[in-house]
Write an enzyme that holds these catalytic residues in place. Structure first.
Site, PDB file in Angstrom:
ATOM      1  N   SER A   1       0.840  -1.198   0.000  1.00 22.16           N
ATOM      2  CA  SER A   1       0.000   0.000   0.000  1.00 22.16           C
ATOM      3  C   SER A   1       0.884   1.260   0.000  1.00 22.16           C
ATOM      4  O   SER A   1       1.682   1.448  -0.920  1.00 22.16           O
ATOM      5  CB  SER A   1      -0.960  -0.031   1.188  1.00 22.16           C
ATOM      6  OG  SER A   1      -1.942   0.973   1.065  1.00 22.16           O
TER       7      SER A   1
ATOM      8  N   ASP B   1      -9.606  -4.288  -5.466  1.00 25.07           N
ATOM      9  CA  ASP B   1      -8.985  -3.085  -4.918  1.00 25.07           C
ATOM     10  C   ASP B   1      -9.330  -1.919  -5.834  1.00 25.07           C
ATOM     11  O   ASP B   1      -9.069  -1.987  -7.042  1.00 25.07           O
ATOM     12  CB  ASP B   1      -7.465  -3.276  -4.859  1.00 25.07           C
ATOM     13  CG  ASP B   1      -6.725  -2.111  -4.240  1.00 25.07           C
ATOM     14  OD1 ASP B   1      -7.341  -1.041  -4.011  1.00 25.07           O
ATOM     15  OD2 ASP B   1      -5.516  -2.251  -3.992  1.00 25.07           O
TER      16      ASP B   1
ATOM     17  N   HIS C   1      -7.825  -4.883  -1.190  1.00 23.48           N
ATOM     18  CA  HIS C   1      -6.561  -4.194  -0.926  1.00 23.48           C
ATOM     19  C   HIS C   1      -5.830  -4.849   0.251  1.00 23.48           C
ATOM     20  O   HIS C   1      -6.387  -5.027   1.333  1.00 23.48           O
ATOM     21  CB  HIS C   1      -6.845  -2.723  -0.607  1.00 23.48           C
ATOM     22  CG  HIS C   1      -5.628  -1.873  -0.471  1.00 23.48           C
ATOM     23  ND1 HIS C   1      -4.841  -1.528  -1.547  1.00 23.48           N
ATOM     24  CD2 HIS C   1      -5.050  -1.286   0.615  1.00 23.48           C
ATOM     25  CE1 HIS C   1      -3.841  -0.770  -1.140  1.00 23.48           C
ATOM     26  NE2 HIS C   1      -3.944  -0.611   0.169  1.00 23.48           N
TER      27      HIS C   1
END
Length: 327
Positions: free
Chosen positions: A166, A271, A301
């Protein structure tokens, strides 16, 4: 099946409160921190870990992970690949020692038979970008010159990969760029980047952000808040820090291509950022970068965090990347 409701309060979703002066207050109970395992463990505990200070003046540190078998080898016969892993959290929350990051790095060191270094970095909005990039680059300099015995004896500084999840994936990419343009890092040599569900953005909504606007893990409106808090004051989401396909992005990717780095871009089909991740991978390929695309259907995600089965599948792909890059 009905569509999920939109996240109405992005701050609450991140367990934060926005204060009248623009600062934020984080909920310290949101995540669980765990200690390292510094003492040489028994063979039943496959990975040892310890915390070491990187920069006293800004309170940055890193957690090192080394397979127990390597520590128990009186005369190490072979040094192990080094993975420098940056944690996620939108640049505004989370820490190295949170349980899901610790467990992920622990499993990674075991599955890949590698040394893993997970550096901390300063968070926004108290420290807006590029502070985190500075800290990520500072961690590489620390590793390069470190007298720490675990690093000296077990980490192959000629075989280094930068990885992150991320925001950490964004950080790995931008630290990689800084390193690509830097002076000689010898004896540390970067061989590639592993961008796991990297946090990228842009002003205009991409198709996946529109389709998955009500995602319950990391919806676009939560990402907007993170960018608002972490980008330089006055910058929008088309800033080079958030959108690597604009400005000098293509030129930067050409530099990575000339260095011969291998890059893995990994994302999940559920995501909202999947289209951005695909666009970055596509542009890299066009600019001569050796890219491995790993996009899985149905994954949200950061899906591999907290799911050992998914993690092991990811690590199998990373293992192929790392060991195919050994000089």
């Amino acid at each position: 099946m009905s569509e999920p409701s939109p996240v109405s309060d992005p701050y609450a979703h991140m367990s934060m409160v926005k204060n009248p002066d623009g600062s934020i207050t984080r909920d310290p109970t949101r995540f669980t921190g765990v200690p390292a395992t510094p003492d040489p463990p028994s063979p039943q505990i496959p990975v040892a870990s310890k915390d070491i200070t990187v920069n006293h003046s800004i309170s940055t540190w890193m957690r090192l992970y080394v397979p127990t078998a390597a520590l128990n080898d009186d005369v190490p016969s072979k040094k192990l690949p080094l993975i420098v892993y940056y944690h996620g959290g939108g640049f505004v929350i989370c820490s190295v020692d949170l349980k899901h990051f610790h467990d992920f790095c622990n499993l990674m060191a075991r599955e890949l038979n590698a040394v893993v270094a997970s550096p901390s970095y300063r968070l926004a909005p108290e420290h807006r970008l590029p502070a985190a990039y500075d800290d990520g680059r500072d961690a590489l300099e620390f590793i390069r010159t470190s007298d720490d015995e675990w690093i000296k004896s077990h980490a192959d500084l000629d075989n280094v990969f930068l990885m992150g999840t991320s925001a950490g994936g964004n950080l790995a990419y931008n630290v990689g760029l800084r390193s690509a343009f830097a002076a000689d890092l010898s004896p540390l040599r970067i061989r590639g980047l592993i961008l796991h569900h990297p946090f990228f953005g842009g002003e205009e909504r991409c198709e996946s952000e529109i389709t998955l606007k009500n995602d319950q893990v990391f919806p676009p409106n939560v990402g907007d808040i993170c960018w608002e808090l972490c980008l330089p004051v006055g910058a929008n989401r088309d800033h080079e820090y958030s959108n690597p396909t604009v400005g000098d992005g293509a030129v930067n990717m050409e530099v990575i291509g000339r260095l011969g780095w291998k890059v893995m871009v990994s994302g999940g089909g559920r995501d909202p950022m999947i289209d951005r991740q695909r666009d970055v991978a596509k542009l890299m390929k066009e600019k001569g970068v050796d890219v491995v695309e790993r996009f899985t259907d149905g994954d949200v995600h950061g899906a591999e965090l907290g799911d050992p089965t998914k993690s092991e599948t990811l690590f199998a792909s990373i293992r192929n990347l790392i060991y195919s890059s050994v000089p």
